[in-house]
Design a protein around this motif. Structure first.
Motif, PDB file in Angstrom:
ATOM      1  N   TYR A 152       7.144  -9.780  -3.809  1.00  0.00           N
ATOM      2  CA  TYR A 152       5.848  -9.507  -4.434  1.00  0.00           C
ATOM      3  C   TYR A 152       4.736  -9.441  -3.391  1.00  0.00           C
ATOM      4  N   GLY A 153       4.794 -10.315  -2.393  1.00  0.00           N
ATOM      5  CA  GLY A 153       3.768 -10.315  -1.354  1.00  0.00           C
ATOM      6  C   GLY A 153       3.737  -9.028  -0.559  1.00  0.00           C
ATOM      7  N   VAL A 154       4.910  -8.418  -0.344  1.00  0.00           N
ATOM      8  CA  VAL A 154       4.959  -7.154   0.399  1.00  0.00           C
ATOM      9  C   VAL A 154       4.445  -6.004  -0.458  1.00  0.00           C
ATOM     10  N   LEU A 155       4.900  -5.928  -1.709  1.00  0.00           N
ATOM     11  CA  LEU A 155       4.573  -4.790  -2.560  1.00  0.00           C
ATOM     12  C   LEU A 155       3.095  -4.764  -2.961  1.00  0.00           C
ATOM     13  N   ARG A 156       2.467  -5.927  -3.025  1.00  0.00           N
ATOM     14  CA  ARG A 156       1.047  -5.941  -3.411  1.00  0.00           C
ATOM     15  C   ARG A 156       0.149  -5.458  -2.284  1.00  0.00           C
ATOM     16  N   GLY A 157       0.675  -5.376  -1.060  1.00  0.00           N
ATOM     17  CA  GLY A 157      -0.105  -4.900   0.072  1.00  0.00           C
ATOM     18  C   GLY A 157      -0.554  -6.023   0.989  1.00  0.00           C
ATOM     19  N   PRO A 158      -0.885  -5.681   2.234  1.00  0.00           N
ATOM     20  CA  PRO A 158      -1.264  -6.692   3.223  1.00  0.00           C
ATOM     21  C   PRO A 158      -2.671  -7.230   2.975  1.00  0.00           C
ATOM     22  N   LYS A 159      -2.862  -8.471   3.471  1.00  0.00           N
ATOM     23  CA  LYS A 159      -4.184  -9.078   3.418  1.00  0.00           C
ATOM     24  C   LYS A 159      -4.853  -8.954   4.784  1.00  0.00           C
ATOM     25  N   LEU A 214       6.852   3.048   6.364  1.00  0.00           N
ATOM     26  CA  LEU A 214       6.956   3.889   5.177  1.00  0.00           C
ATOM     27  C   LEU A 214       8.386   4.399   5.029  1.00  0.00           C
ATOM     28  N   GLY A 215       8.880   4.367   3.771  1.00  0.00           N
ATOM     29  CA  GLY A 215      10.254   4.788   3.532  1.00  0.00           C
ATOM     30  C   GLY A 215      10.510   4.948   2.053  1.00  0.00           C
ATOM     31  N   PRO A 216      11.771   4.886   1.617  1.00  0.00           N
ATOM     32  CA  PRO A 216      12.091   5.081   0.194  1.00  0.00           C
ATOM     33  C   PRO A 216      11.451   4.035  -0.716  1.00  0.00           C
ATOM     34  N   VAL A 217      11.295   2.803  -0.240  1.00  0.00           N
ATOM     35  CA  VAL A 217      10.714   1.746  -1.074  1.00  0.00           C
ATOM     36  C   VAL A 217       9.203   1.702  -0.908  1.00  0.00           C
ATOM     37  N   LEU A 218       8.749   1.636   0.320  1.00  0.00           N
ATOM     38  CA  LEU A 218       7.318   1.604   0.594  1.00  0.00           C
ATOM     39  C   LEU A 218       6.869   3.044   0.849  1.00  0.00           C
TER      40      LEU A 218
END
Length: 512
Positions: free
Chosen positions: A266-273, A301-305
């Protein structure tokens, strides 16, 4: 990958935990080796158990002499024979007394026998330790009573009373000369009744006492094996309990691992702080005090991000209103053909002194030359072993060391060789290991990424072994190195203990 590692760790911990619980259960039990053998005690005859009396031998007293009672090995042996009259005997069969010759005028009660004689007849009763008997004699006929410890006396309404008491329990023998005789044998059974009227003889046996008055030795007929009394042994902890505990612990560990991985994802998908760091530079002029550089690395950047994630990164950077944007490698994990649309939001980056880009090792896995052209098309300035002289300091960039295999490795001389060393210099280099060359060329600050801050276990151990700095700001001589944890993630899109970030580096002038 991290979930797989958690499952493997659970499988390793479970047998170790089971072994520990088994060992603890064994140590909790009494040590059988230190205890002596259990006391084997021969069980005595319980109270109230009837004792079988062996058949007694018959003794004759000639001339009407009274017969005597004999005791053999604690057992009662009684027999009376009267030559002048009809003999009456009490026989013991399987521990029970059989009484013959009863007269309806006599009443008998359990545990207490009463024999009455009214026609010149003699009556006797033999009882166990709890039985009492009375004998009445008329016309000078003798009555004899054999009783245990609780035998009562004999009352004679028409003549002189006569009583005899045999002290030994379950023993008795009586004989009467010149008349009817009665004998009684003690037996461990319930007495029924005894009575005699008009010269008839009655015998009765009282029940065995409920409490054993004295220990008796087993007879020859009592040859059955006796049970041994043993102390109860403690019941050890069953394997089902240990298995239950191990499964509960393994389940808890798995749940914790899943929860941790879920939160890291969840921390990765919500974006960096945004992380803010102030870096003082000795050569930085007062006019450049507070100059802000937004450092972003390892977007992956890739298939998930994909494009949505790139948009979050761009929006976060623009929200800091930086003076300069530095993308320090590992922007993508794929070719321009596949990920060109995902990188399109990078065209929205805005900074007063522009946006700059250097290659990382993953660009060389995905076609570095194509990506250099693509980012240039999107408005970023690639620094391939190059330098830009900004108003207050120099900004240089070198290729990643992975490019050496393609002849495109870092060239520090080209990027830094002819610069004015009186000016402050900031170098963009993807890997922290490049700090040693930066020190040799008098760089004031190197901005790097690559380590992801360890991302998750055991990546933190590998990153620490391969890099001089895993994350944060450190000094090497006169050169400072700052390593960002990166904005994205490689492999599983999760981070544990190394949250993603975009760092806003603020340059501080010591002259201010």
């Amino acid at each position: 990958m991290y979930l797989l590692l958690a499952v493997v760790a659970g499988e390793v911990v479970r047998p170790l935990l089971r072994w520990f619980l088994e060992r603890r259960a064994r140590t909790a039990e009494p040590d059988r080796a230190t205890r002596g053998p259990l006391d084997e005690t021969t069980s005595k005859t319980p109270p109230g158990t009837p004792t079988t009396a062996p058949p007694s031998a018959t003794e004759h007293d000639p001339g009407g002499a009274p017969a005597s009672a004999s005791v053999v090995d604690g057992q009662t042996e009684a027999d009376a024979v009267v030559p002048d009259g009809a003999p009456a005997s009490g026989a013991v069969v399987d521990g029970q007394a059989v009484a013959d010759a009863g007269v309806p005028d006599v009443a008998a009660a359990p545990r207490e026998g009463h024999a009455g004689a009214s026609g010149g007849a003699a009556a006797s009763a033999a009882a166990g330790p709890q039985a009492g008997s009375d004998a009445g004699v008329r016309d000078g006929v003798t009555a004899s009573t054999a009783a245990g410890p609780r035998a009562d006396g004999a009352d004679v309404p028409g003549g002189a009373p006569a009583s005899a008491t045999v002290p030994a329990p379950q023993k008795g023998r009586a004989g009467a000369p010149g008349g009817a005789a009665a004998s009684a044998v003690a037996a461990a059974a319930q007495a029924e009744r005894a009575g005699a009227v008009g010269g008839a003889t009655a015998s009765a046996s009282a029940p065995h006492p409920q409490a054993d008055p004295a220990p008796t030795r087993p007879t020859a007929s009592d040859s059955s094996p006796q049970p041994l009394t043993t102390a109860p042994t403690p019941t050890p902890t069953g394997p089902s309990r240990r298995l239950f505990v191990s499964r509960v612990v393994a389940g808890a560990a798995a749940a914790a691992a899943v929860g941790t991985v879920g939160y890291g994802t969840y921390g990765v998908l919500r974006g960096p702080k945004v992380k803010r760091v102030a870096v003082p530079l000795a050569k930085l002029p007062r006019a450049a005090h507070g100059f802000r550089i937004a450092v972003v690395s390892d977007v992956h950047l890739g298939p998930v991000l994909g494009r949505g994630f790139a948009q979050k990164v761009v929006d976060t950077i623009n929200a800091t209103q930086p003076d300069l944007i530095a993308v320090v490698g590992d922007l993508v994990d794929g070719s321009v053909k596949d990920l060109g649309p995902a990188a399109a939001p990078l065209a929205q980056l805005r900074a007063r002194h522009g946006s700059y880009f250097v290659t990382g090792n993953h660009e060389y896995f995905s076609g570095a030359e194509q990506w250099v052209e693509e980012v240039r098309r999107l408005g970023l300035v690639p620094l391939e072993n190059a330098r830009r002289e900004l108003p207050h300091f120099d900004l240089a960039g070198v290729n990643d060391v992975t490019g050496e295999d393609e002849g495109q490795g870092p060239d520090y001389a080209r990027a830094l060789g002819d610069r004015d060393t009186a000016r402050a210099c900031v170098l963009l280099a993807h890997q922290p290991v490049q700090i040693h060359d930066a020190v040799d060329y008098g760089v004031d600050l190197q901005l790097s990424g690559h380590t992801h801050g360890g991302q998750l276990w055991p990546g933190n151990l590998l990153a620490a072994a391969a890099n001089p700095t895993v994350a944060g700001l450190e000094r090497y001589g006169d050169t400072q190195l700052y390593v960002s944890r990166g904005a994205g993630a490689w492999g599983p899109p999760t981070r544990v203990g190394a949250p993603s970030d975009i760092t806003l580096v603020e340059l501080v002038s010591k002259r201010a």
